[in-house]
Motif scaffolding. Structure first.
Motif, PDB file in Angstrom:
ATOM      1  N   UNK A 173       0.843  -1.202   0.000  1.00 15.83           N
ATOM      2  CA  UNK A 173       0.000   0.000   0.000  1.00 15.83           C
ATOM      3  C   UNK A 173       0.877   1.250   0.000  1.00 15.83           C
ATOM      4  N   UNK A 174       1.917   1.232   0.837  1.00 14.63           N
ATOM      5  CA  UNK A 174       2.780   2.422   0.918  1.00 14.63           C
ATOM      6  C   UNK A 174       3.472   2.715  -0.409  1.00 14.63           C
ATOM      7  N   UNK A 175       3.908   1.649  -1.105  1.00 15.38           N
ATOM      8  CA  UNK A 175       4.587   1.865  -2.396  1.00 15.38           C
ATOM      9  C   UNK A 175       3.639   2.619  -3.342  1.00 15.38           C
ATOM     10  N   UNK A 176       2.403   2.133  -3.417  1.00 18.15           N
ATOM     11  CA  UNK A 176       1.458   2.793  -4.327  1.00 18.15           C
ATOM     12  C   UNK A 176       1.134   4.203  -3.853  1.00 18.15           C
ATOM     13  N   UNK A 177       1.025   4.394  -2.531  1.00 21.14           N
ATOM     14  CA  UNK A 177       0.711   5.726  -1.995  1.00 21.14           C
ATOM     15  C   UNK A 177       1.808   6.738  -2.326  1.00 21.14           C
ATOM     16  N   UNK A 178       3.071   6.360  -2.081  1.00 25.73           N
ATOM     17  CA  UNK A 178       4.141   7.346  -2.322  1.00 25.73           C
ATOM     18  C   UNK A 178       4.275   7.647  -3.824  1.00 25.73           C
ATOM     19  N   UNK A 179       4.070   6.624  -4.643  1.00 27.53           N
ATOM     20  CA  UNK A 179       4.178   6.841  -6.099  1.00 27.53           C
ATOM     21  C   UNK A 179       3.111   7.837  -6.559  1.00 27.53           C
ATOM     22  N   UNK A 180       1.873   7.586  -6.135  1.00 24.52           N
ATOM     23  CA  UNK A 180       0.778   8.455  -6.591  1.00 24.52           C
ATOM     24  C   UNK A 180       0.893   9.858  -6.003  1.00 24.52           C
ATOM     25  N   UNK A 181       1.334   9.957  -4.737  1.00 22.61           N
ATOM     26  CA  UNK A 181       1.486  11.285  -4.124  1.00 22.61           C
ATOM     27  C   UNK A 181       2.601  12.060  -4.835  1.00 22.61           C
ATOM     28  N   UNK A 182       3.719  11.383  -5.099  1.00 23.94           N
ATOM     29  CA  UNK A 182       4.849  12.041  -5.759  1.00 23.94           C
ATOM     30  C   UNK A 182       4.453  12.501  -7.159  1.00 23.94           C
ATOM     31  N   UNK A 183       3.611  11.720  -7.808  1.00 27.75           N
ATOM     32  CA  UNK A 183       3.194  12.032  -9.176  1.00 27.75           C
ATOM     33  C   UNK A 183       2.410  13.349  -9.256  1.00 27.75           C
ATOM     34  N   UNK A 185       3.270  15.998  -7.597  1.00 24.50           N
ATOM     35  CA  UNK A 185       4.175  17.113  -7.307  1.00 24.50           C
ATOM     36  C   UNK A 185       5.123  17.377  -8.480  1.00 24.50           C
ATOM     37  N   UNK A 186       5.591  18.637  -8.610  1.00 24.37           N
ATOM     38  CA  UNK A 186       6.549  18.929  -9.693  1.00 24.37           C
ATOM     39  C   UNK A 186       7.849  18.135  -9.513  1.00 24.37           C
ATOM     40  N   UNK A 188      10.992  18.779  -9.507  1.00 28.05           N
ATOM     41  CA  UNK A 188      12.101  19.221  -8.659  1.00 28.05           C
ATOM     42  C   UNK A 188      11.667  19.523  -7.226  1.00 28.05           C
ATOM     43  N   UNK A 189      10.450  19.175  -6.877  1.00 29.28           N
ATOM     44  CA  UNK A 189       9.958  19.415  -5.511  1.00 29.28           C
ATOM     45  C   UNK A 189      10.701  18.511  -4.532  1.00 29.28           C
ATOM     46  N   UNK A 190      11.307  19.076  -3.474  1.00 29.17           N
ATOM     47  CA  UNK A 190      12.051  18.223  -2.532  1.00 29.17           C
ATOM     48  C   UNK A 190      11.172  17.159  -1.869  1.00 29.17           C
ATOM     49  N   UNK A 191       9.878  17.486  -1.683  1.00 26.58           N
ATOM     50  CA  UNK A 191       8.979  16.510  -1.057  1.00 26.58           C
ATOM     51  C   UNK A 191       8.775  15.304  -1.987  1.00 26.58           C
ATOM     52  N   UNK A 192       8.714  15.578  -3.288  1.00 29.34           N
ATOM     53  CA  UNK A 192       8.602  14.479  -4.260  1.00 29.34           C
ATOM     54  C   UNK A 192       9.836  13.577  -4.161  1.00 29.34           C
ATOM     55  N   UNK A 227       7.064   6.637 -16.297  1.00 26.61           N
ATOM     56  CA  UNK A 227       8.527   6.714 -16.469  1.00 26.61           C
ATOM     57  C   UNK A 227       9.178   7.853 -15.694  1.00 26.61           C
ATOM     58  N   UNK A 228       8.457   8.980 -15.534  1.00 31.72           N
ATOM     59  CA  UNK A 228       9.058  10.115 -14.808  1.00 31.72           C
ATOM     60  C   UNK A 228       9.280   9.775 -13.341  1.00 31.72           C
ATOM     61  N   UNK A 229       8.290   9.084 -12.770  1.00 32.65           N
ATOM     62  CA  UNK A 229       8.405   8.696 -11.360  1.00 32.65           C
ATOM     63  C   UNK A 229       9.473   7.609 -11.230  1.00 32.65           C
ATOM     64  N   UNK A 230       9.452   6.682 -12.176  1.00 31.18           N
ATOM     65  CA  UNK A 230      10.402   5.560 -12.119  1.00 31.18           C
ATOM     66  C   UNK A 230      11.847   6.052 -12.072  1.00 31.18           C
ATOM     67  N   UNK A 231      12.121   7.112 -12.869  1.00 31.14           N
ATOM     68  CA  UNK A 231      13.511   7.608 -12.905  1.00 31.14           C
ATOM     69  C   UNK A 231      13.974   8.144 -11.557  1.00 31.14           C
ATOM     70  N   UNK A 232      13.027   8.644 -10.769  1.00 35.76           N
ATOM     71  CA  UNK A 232      13.420   9.251  -9.487  1.00 35.76           C
ATOM     72  C   UNK A 232      13.291   8.304  -8.296  1.00 35.76           C
ATOM     73  N   UNK A 233      12.537   7.220  -8.488  1.00 39.96           N
ATOM     74  CA  UNK A 233      12.319   6.290  -7.369  1.00 39.96           C
ATOM     75  C   UNK A 233      13.627   5.537  -7.075  1.00 39.96           C
TER      76      UNK A 233
END
Ligand code: FAD
Ligand code: NAD
Length: 486
Positions: A173-183, A185-186, A188-192, A227-233
């Motif tokens: 659940x957490x993996x999906x939550x952080x991915x969707x929350x990060x998605x 955000x811009x 370069x956002x530090x929170x992302x 792919x954008x999230x994948x590059x930063x995860x």
């Protein structure tokens, strides 16, 4: 089922605690017609732990790696009573244990170390907490261990262990939550950036396999969806010692390092987490010049896999037996798996402290051994009964000789190491294989991955599990992993 044998001898009550790698093989191999068997465990299923790290990313589904206790007991020759409860206390002088109803399976059970002080009965059932006592003639303690935190502040509150199905489901659940929350955000956002840091603490096999499985999901599935999230995860594996997988051959340790490097897993060795806050872990890191620096690592998810600690039930038992007063890391047992300082309590698996490692392989062989030992003990008891209650035809002298012979030849537990296997991600595994007593083979790579898969299929305790796991693997191969939430 009658509590007496046809000759009038009363059956003894054998209480088995736990439904894990020690207790279930004991139950499956036991002639359950010889005892009144009661099994007590808060977990009403056997869990195939070697494939637990595959659960958070959906490489296998949870139903595929569990086997209900009752589906095991119903196939046994004699009646077995299963009680969904946890043992909370023991009085070895009265042969009595206290058990508490427990409908929720969590890593700590009654242990305080994991921070789980909540009631184990959920509110919605309206069930009052039920506590009762049970008497035994023989007790087998197979309660396993709980995840260790070493008392590090913040671990229990902020991290997820990798011990039970519920832990794996939380990570999923957490993996999906952080991915969707990060998605949302811009880029370069530090929170992302923080959200997309998955930190795994502990470079033993649990931590390594968990990190490898999550990296597979990132590289093989998330890449296609986001792919954008994948590059930063980023997955970071933090280990206090200079190397990961310290029980494996040095060649395999180096191979694992190389594979992690290629697959982009951030391996931080010589780094010890000292404190956990809600968004950051604080570590001591040893530098190559021998000095130490403090580093802060932000995280979105923290998975804690630093090995075992003793459960509170085990501690309670240890505190009541003089011979266990110096035991620190588990029950001390003899070569018949009998708890030192007792006559009728046996223990196996991770709740004991022996010369063997705390592995499924050891617990499994101990369970098989105890089944054989209890068969022999029944033979002994039966002869003693015949001697104490002779009929006209009883030849007491012959029986006494047989009793002596059986007692002298009671088999001792002997562990046979068969090797170790660990999955390290990107369809590669490492293996230290013991080929009898004459040779050891250490191997790593894609072929070892096939060996790892075959070995785990072979080790599954039921045909149903074998079929389901193979189907799960085929599903992932054909359609990828399911990225929907539970
Ligand atoms: P467990 O299997 O943990 O069983 C303990 C049982 O006791 C559980 O049913 C629990 O619910 C029950 N229980 C707990 N408290 C109480 C109580 N108070 N009263 C009654 N019952 C209680 N080992 C290997 O050899 N190979 C592997 O590949 C491997 N992979 C692993 C992967 C993971 C993620 C983990 C966490 C461990 C792995 N291990 C592996 C280690 C292995 O799982 C353990 O060594 C093994 O489970 C120990 O068996 P056990 O029966 O002592 O304890
Ligand atoms: P482990 O005890 O094998 O490893 C824990 C690691 O965490 C250690 O290397 C330790 O140095 C590190 N550590 C402890 N505190 C730390 C901290 N504060 N910061 C950073 N690192 C820290 O634990 P495990 O991996 O959970 O394994 C437990 C048992 O289960 C072992 O006997 C293992 O062999 C067995 N197991 C086997 C397999 C397999 O064979 N594939 C898989 C999982 C578990």
């Amino acid at each position: 089922q009658s509590p007496f044998f046809p000759n009038g001898e009363k059956k003894k009550t054998l209480v088995i605690l736990g439904s894990g790698w020690g207790s279930i093989p004991l139950l499956k191999n036991l002639d359950t017609t010889l005892y009144n068997v009661v099994i007590v465990s808060p977990r009403n299923y056997f869990l195939f732990t070697p494939l637990l790290p595959s659960l958070p990313t959906g490489t296998v589904e949870f139903r595929s790696i569990i086997e209900p206790v009752r589906s095991i007991t119903r196939r046994l020759p004699g009646e077995v009573i299963y009680l969904e409860a946890e043992a909370t206390g023991i009085d070895p002088t009265k042969n009595e244990i206290t058990i508490k109803q427990s409908t929720t399976v969590h890593s700590g059970h009654s242990g305080q170390d994991t921070g789980s002080s909540k009631s184990t009965v959920p509110d919605y059932t309206g069930i009052e907490e039920i506590t009762t006592t049970l008497n035994y003639d023989y007790l087998v303690v197979g309660v396993g261990a709980q995840p260790s935190t070493f008392g590090i502040p913040g671990v229990a509150e902020h991290s997820t262990f990798m011990k039970e199905i519920s832990d794996a489901a939380t990570v999923r659940t957490k993996i999906h939550d952080v991915i969707e929350a990060a998605n949302l955000l811009p880029k370069d956002d530090p929170e992302r950036k923080r959200l997309l840091q998955i930190v795994v603490c502990g470079g033993g096999p649990t931590g390594v396999e968990t990190a490898g499985e999550i990296q597979d999901y990132i590289d093989q599935d998330l890449k296609k969806w986001l792919p954008d999230v994948q590059q930063q995860l980023r997955v970071s594996l933090i280990e206090a010692l200079p190397n990961v997988l310290n029980s494996f051959n040095a060649k395999l340790v180096n191979y694992t390092k190389r594979v992690f490097n290629e697959t982009n897993i951030n391996l931080l060795t010589n780094t010890t987490i000292k404190k956990v806050e809600d968004k950051v872990v604080i570590c001591n890191q040893k530098k190559p010049d021998g000095t130490t620096q403090t580093v802060e690592i932000p995280y979105g998810i923290l998975i804690w896999a630093t090995g075992n600690a003793t459960r509170s039930f085990t501690k309670d038992l240890m505190s009541k037996i003089e011979e266990q007063k110096n035991a620190r890391r588990g029950l001390l047992i003899d070569e018949y798996l009998k708890v030192d300082g007792t006559d009728n309590i046996y223990a196996l698996g991770d709740c004991t402290f022996t010369k063997y490692p705390p592995t499924a392989q050891v617990a499994f062989q101990e369970g098989q051994y105890l089944a054989q030992l209890f068969q022999k003990k029944h033979e002994l008891e039966s002869i003693k009964y015949q001697i104490a209650n002779p009929t006209d035809k009883t030849n007491i002298e012959r029986l006494a000789k047989k009793l002596d012979r059986l007692e002298a030849n009671l088999p001792k537990f002997q562990y046979e190491y068969k090797g170790s296997l660990a999955y390290i991600g990107s369809e590669k595994a490492v293996a230290d294989l013991a080929m009898g007593t004459w040779s050891n083979i250490s191997t790593g790579g894609g072929l070892t991955f096939l060996l790892w898969r075959s070995a785990y299929i072979y080790m599954c305790l039921s045909v149903k599990n074998q079929v389901l796991v193979v189907l799960d693997w085929m599903k992932v191969y054909l359609f990828g992993r399911d990225c929907s939430k539970e």
